[in-house]
Design an enzyme around this catalytic site. Structure first.
Site, short mmCIF file in Angstrom:
data_model
loop_
_atom_site.label_atom_id
_atom_site.label_comp_id
_atom_site.label_asym_id
_atom_site.label_seq_id
_atom_site.Cartn_x
_atom_site.Cartn_y
_atom_site.Cartn_z
CG HIS A 56 -1.99 -1.01 1.19
ND1 HIS A 56 -3.06 -0.97 2.06
CD2 HIS A 56 -2.18 -2.09 0.41
CE1 HIS A 56 -3.87 -1.98 1.80
NE2 HIS A 56 -3.35 -2.68 0.81
CD GLU A 58 -1.93 4.03 3.37
OE1 GLU A 58 -3.11 4.23 3.72
OE2 GLU A 58 -1.62 3.24 2.46
CB CYS A 86 -6.60 -0.50 5.26
SG CYS A 86 -4.89 -1.12 5.17
CB CYS A 89 -1.97 1.35 6.27
SG CYS A 89 -1.56 0.57 4.69
#
Length: 147
Positions: A56, A58, A86, A89
């Site tokens: 992801h 992040e 999410c 993360c």
């Protein structure tokens, strides 16, 4: 004299990262880590490209920033991300301990705030809704293209 940038300025940089993801056919989420008004880490979703569900935006930005600093904690940094992180993360953000998390669009389905802000480190300030419309539009355009 050091120039002070706004949350909007840095969120625009995160949106540039999200557009890179969009162009790759990835869900368009982008992130930047800022320390002393300098971007020290960038990232965008790469889950399809890397065949890695943890890739992801992040995670990419946190890793880049930690490598830049040579340290695992980002206490003097702010993480800007175009979409509310999410739960996975948020866990990484907790451990990285940034001074602030600034996000654009809320994620009512998968965002960590569904579980409460206590997931993040207690010293991490949370700011939501920065350039929300731009972040949401990019996501809407992406998913419209898929249908």
């Amino acid at each position: 004299m050091q120039e002070i940038f706004s949350h909007e300025w840095f969120m625009r940089e995160a949106l540039k990262e999200a557009k890179k993801a969009y162009d790759l056919g990835e869900v368009p989420v982008g992130a930047v880590v800022v320390c002393n008004n300098t971007i020290i880490g960038k990232g965008h979703n790469l889950t399809e490209q890397l065949h890695d569900v943890t890739a992801h935006a992040e995670m990419q930005a946190i890793t880049a920033a930690a490598n830049y600093l040579g340290a695992k904690y980002l206490t003097d940094c702010t993480l800007y991300v175009t979409l509310e992180p999410c739960l996975m993360c948020a866990g990484a953000i907790h451990w990285a301990k940034p001074g602030a998390l600034v996000f654009g669009s809320a994620d009512d389905k998968r965002g960590f705030m569904r579980h409460g802000s206590g997931i993040l480190h207690p010293k991490t300030e949370i700011v939501g809704g920065v350039l929300k419309q731009e972040a949401e539009q990019l996501l809407k355009d992406f998913f419209k293209k898929l249908r």
